[in-house]
Design an enzyme around this catalytic site. Structure first.
Site, PDB file in Angstrom:
ATOM      1  N   ASP A   1       0.812  -1.222   0.000  1.00 49.90           N
ATOM      2  CA  ASP A   1       0.000   0.000   0.000  1.00 49.90           C
ATOM      3  C   ASP A   1       0.842   1.267   0.000  1.00 49.90           C
ATOM      4  OD1 ASP A   1      -2.305  -1.563   0.067  1.00 49.90           O
ATOM      5  OD2 ASP A   1      -2.224  -1.716   2.242  1.00 49.90           O
ATOM      6  N   GLU A   2       1.970   1.235  -0.688  1.00 51.97           N
ATOM      7  CA  GLU A   2       2.834   2.422  -0.737  1.00 51.97           C
ATOM      8  C   GLU A   2       2.416   3.378  -1.856  1.00 51.97           C
ATOM      9  OE1 GLU A   2       3.952  -0.652  -1.161  1.00 51.97           O
ATOM     10  OE2 GLU A   2       5.336  -1.197   0.432  1.00 51.97           O
TER      11      GLU A   2
ATOM     12  N   LYS B   1       2.148   2.352  -5.006  1.00 51.99           N
ATOM     13  CA  LYS B   1       2.988   1.940  -6.134  1.00 51.99           C
ATOM     14  C   LYS B   1       2.304   2.209  -7.471  1.00 51.99           C
ATOM     15  CE  LYS B   1       2.784  -2.211  -4.366  1.00 51.99           C
ATOM     16  NZ  LYS B   1       2.400  -2.022  -2.972  1.00 51.99           N
TER      17      LYS B   1
ATOM     18  N   LYS C   1       0.230   4.396  -8.408  1.00 50.38           N
ATOM     19  CA  LYS C   1       0.308   5.801  -8.818  1.00 50.38           C
ATOM     20  C   LYS C   1       1.656   6.078  -9.497  1.00 50.38           C
ATOM     21  CE  LYS C   1       0.921  10.259  -8.608  1.00 50.38           C
ATOM     22  NZ  LYS C   1       0.859  11.389  -7.740  1.00 50.38           N
TER      23      LYS C   1
ATOM     24  N   GLY D   1      -4.202  -4.465  -4.235  1.00 51.18           N
ATOM     25  CA  GLY D   1      -5.279  -3.519  -4.509  1.00 51.18           C
ATOM     26  C   GLY D   1      -4.647  -2.219  -4.950  1.00 51.18           C
ATOM     27  N   HIS D   2      -4.661  -1.953  -6.243  1.00 44.61           N
ATOM     28  CA  HIS D   2      -3.955  -0.790  -6.775  1.00 44.61           C
ATOM     29  C   HIS D   2      -4.947   0.229  -7.317  1.00 44.61           C
ATOM     30  CE1 HIS D   2      -0.258  -3.622  -7.392  1.00 44.61           C
ATOM     31  NE2 HIS D   2      -0.515  -3.357  -6.126  1.00 44.61           N
TER      32      HIS D   2
ATOM     33  N   GLN E   1       2.391  -5.790  -3.285  1.00 43.07           N
ATOM     34  CA  GLN E   1       2.790  -5.909  -1.870  1.00 43.07           C
ATOM     35  C   GLN E   1       4.082  -5.105  -1.632  1.00 43.07           C
ATOM     36  OE1 GLN E   1       1.839  -9.253  -3.431  1.00 43.07           O
ATOM     37  NE2 GLN E   1      -0.161  -8.475  -2.915  1.00 43.07           N
TER      38      GLN E   1
ATOM     39  N   THR F   1       3.420 -12.193   2.856  1.00 38.85           N
ATOM     40  CA  THR F   1       2.653 -12.853   1.800  1.00 38.85           C
ATOM     41  C   THR F   1       3.512 -14.001   1.280  1.00 38.85           C
ATOM     42  OG1 THR F   1       1.270 -12.486  -0.150  1.00 38.85           O
ATOM     43  CG2 THR F   1       3.409 -11.338  -0.115  1.00 38.85           C
TER      44      THR F   1
HETATM   45  P1  IMO Z   1      -0.679  -4.076  -2.435  1.00 33.92           P
HETATM   46  O1  IMO Z   1      -0.146  -4.629  -3.723  1.00 33.92           O
HETATM   47  C1  IMO Z   1      -0.917  -4.490   1.875  1.00 33.92           C
HETATM   48  C2  IMO Z   1      -0.897  -8.558   3.521  1.00 33.92           C
HETATM   49  C3  IMO Z   1      -2.151  -9.073   4.188  1.00 33.92           C
HETATM   50  C4  IMO Z   1      -1.537  -9.996   5.222  1.00 33.92           C
HETATM   51  C5  IMO Z   1      -0.368 -10.611   4.485  1.00 33.92           C
HETATM   52  C6  IMO Z   1      -0.648 -11.965   3.852  1.00 33.92           C
HETATM   53  O2  IMO Z   1      -1.978  -3.378  -2.530  1.00 33.92           O
HETATM   54  O3  IMO Z   1       0.370  -3.289  -1.731  1.00 33.92           O
HETATM   55  P2  IMO Z   1      -2.039 -12.716   1.705  1.00 33.92           P
HETATM   56  O4  IMO Z   1      -3.484 -12.563   1.386  1.00 33.92           O
HETATM   57  O5  IMO Z   1      -1.124 -12.083   0.707  1.00 33.92           O
HETATM   58  O6  IMO Z   1      -1.632 -14.132   2.011  1.00 33.92           O
HETATM   59  O7  IMO Z   1      -1.853 -11.910   3.107  1.00 33.92           O
HETATM   60  O8  IMO Z   1      -0.025  -9.678   3.455  1.00 33.92           O
HETATM   61  N1  IMO Z   1      -1.091  -8.064   2.134  1.00 33.92           N
HETATM   62  C7  IMO Z   1      -1.057  -6.765   1.782  1.00 33.92           C
HETATM   63  N2  IMO Z   1      -0.933  -5.657   2.538  1.00 33.92           N
HETATM   64  N3  IMO Z   1      -0.998  -4.371   0.549  1.00 33.92           N
HETATM   65  C8  IMO Z   1      -1.089  -5.472  -0.236  1.00 33.92           C
HETATM   66  O9  IMO Z   1      -1.013  -5.402  -1.564  1.00 33.92           O
HETATM   67  C9  IMO Z   1      -1.169  -6.733   0.377  1.00 33.92           C
HETATM   68  N4  IMO Z   1      -1.294  -8.002  -0.069  1.00 33.92           N
HETATM   69  C10 IMO Z   1      -1.234  -8.809   1.017  1.00 33.92           C
HETATM   70  O10 IMO Z   1      -2.886  -8.025   4.782  1.00 33.92           O
HETATM   71  O11 IMO Z   1      -1.011  -9.250   6.299  1.00 33.92           O
HETATM   72 MG    MG Z   2      -3.067  -1.947  -1.805  1.00 32.84          MG
END
Ligand code: IMO
Ligand code: MG
Length: 414
Positions: A13-14, A16, A18, A40-41, A214, A229
């Site tokens: 959720d940095e 990315k 954008k 989630g982008h 992630q 993850t």
């Molecule tokens: P983006 O790409 C933030 C976190 C979940 C959980 C851990 C494992 O939007 O940055 P998973 O479902 O992958 O097995 O969950 O990773 N997590 C994320 N946190 N942004 C994400 O994606 C994430 N995808 C997984 O909340 O702690």
């Molecule tokens: Mg996200």
């Protein structure tokens, strides 16, 4: 061939997407190399908001090719939904969206298992997105997985589904139904099938952009295990998740101006107080995949130095700086204080240690002004510039992009 990577350097959720959206303009091909629809982008173009889970956000540019590499895990039913939703907004996929035959398929049983593990009180709760990601990668490594290319070979697919059902002690009577559903989804997706390593190898005069999902602290090997993850989120994930083996020319590490985390696991600079709430409200820190409120805290430079190292980053994109307007002071953690009161700037390998470290902060003066319309770095308030310079000084990497809002034009390029 020129290549750029945009990688999340914290817990995801940095913003990315954008940064990918800003840099995709200069590239020809956008490639995802890991993760699945746990991502989630969000991208805002004009007044329209797009949320991507699987498809590279480069798809918004009509002339870019978008790819899901072998390291991505694909829920075919969700992918079809995502494609259809984008098609309804006039986005074209034909001849410009491709999926590697080797990418693993997330089955309904993976989602079920993900939910079961998370609910089992005798097991460590990770706080996953419940998209079946972990179980799917587990099956890939157990050699019981089903790959995208298998969807088009009916007898073989049946054999593979029987195998995985037997492995998980699933009722064999459901095999035929699952094969039928997968075959049907496959018919819709077959046009996107490609041998991506060959395709990338032939793109000699193109600019490729690798879009991370992630973040480095969620990496399966180098993250805060087990609260991670199940994929390789760092730069090293690119060759294994695509088959592209040349050096990456430009590695952009994306950091938020403060830190957030969703799900369980240690977070040394977390603010369980009014300041944390203020960041959450101002930054609208609620998940775009699961809607969960994100945990918020100050910039953690101990973690940042570590993720900058393991990604080999060349430059920093610092996002959401606008959210920090209106704080009297802003903090950067540059040391951890250990149990025996010793200080360290090494990121601990164990969660057990990370849970108990205390952050030691550098306190900097804040700024009041709304900076969301500023286009030049020099026009930022003095204290905002000082904050950015401090991060550069600690990480010894240039902040080349500062994002001050969700829209494409709310970006300061230095
Ligand atoms: P983006 O790409 C933030 C976190 C979940 C959980 C851990 C494992 O939007 O940055 P998973 O479902 O992958 O097995 O969950 O990773 N997590 C994320 N946190 N942004 C994400 O994606 C994430 N995808 C997984 O909340 O702690
Ligand atoms: Mg996200």
């Amino acid at each position: 061939m020129y290549s750029t990577a945009v990688l999340g350097c914290a817990w995801g959720d940095e913003a990315k997407a954008k940064i990918v959206d800003v840099l995709a303009g200069e590239s020809d091909i956008v490639v995802r190399f890991q993760g699945g629809n746990n991502a989630g982008h969000t991208i805002k173009v004009g007044n329209e908001k797009f949320v991507f889970h699987l498809i590279p956000s480069g798809i918004l540019y009509p002339d870019k090719i978008c790819i899901l590499g072998s390291g991505v895990v694909i829920d075919p039913f969700k992918l079809i939904e995502e494609i259809d939703a984008l098609k309804s907004k006039n986005i074209i996929f034909k001849n410009r969206f491709f999926i590697d035959a080797r990418a693993h398929i997330v089955l309904p049983l993976h989602k079920e298992l993900d939910g079961k593990y998370e609910q089992n009180s005798k097991q460590t709760r990770i706080g996953t997105t419940k998209r079946g990601i972990g179980p799917c990668y587990s099956d890939a490594y157990a050699r019981t997985g089903i790959r995208f290319g298998d969807l088009f070979k009916t007898d073989y697919l049946k054999n593979r589904v029987s195998n995985i059902f037997s492995y998980h002690n699933y009722p064999v009577k459901e095999v035929d139904l699952v094969v039928k559903k997968l075959t049907k989804a496959g018919k819709q997706l077959e046009q996107y099938l490609k041998q991506i390593p060959y395709f990338l190898d032939e793109c000699t005069d193109k600019h490729v952009l690798f879009e991370g999902a992630q973040g480095a602290l969620l990496d399966i090997n180098f993250g805060t295990y087990p609260f991670v993850t199940s994929s390789h989120t760092i730069a090293g994930g690119i060759p294994i998740g695509t088959g592209y083996a040349k050096k990456i020319d430009r590695v952009v590490g994306v950091f938020k101006s403060y830190y957030t985390r969703v799900g369980e696991g240690p977070f040394p600079t977390e603010l369980n107080n009014e300041t944390g709430n203020k960041i959450r409200t101002r930054g609208n820190e609620f998940g775009s995949t699961t809607g969960r409120p994100r945990r918020c805290g100050w910039f953690d430079a101990v973690a940042a130095k570590y993720t900058s190292m393991i990604n080999g980053i060349d430059e920093i994109a610092l996002t959401l700086l606008d959210v920090l307007s209106g704080f009297e002071t802003v903090n950067i953690c540059n040391k951890y204080i250990l149990k025996n009161n010793e200080e360290t700037d090494e990121f601990p390998y164990s969660n057990f240690d990370l849970e108990i470290v205390k952050p030691k902060y550098i306190e900097l003066p804040g700024w009041e002004e709304d900076i969301s319309q500023i286009k030049n770095f020099d026009d930022l308030p003095k204290n905002a510039k000082q904050y950015v310079h401090k991060i550069e000084e600690i990480l010894k990497v240039k902040v080349s992009i500062v994002s001050v809002g969700a829209k494409r034009d709310q970006t300061i390029i230095r």
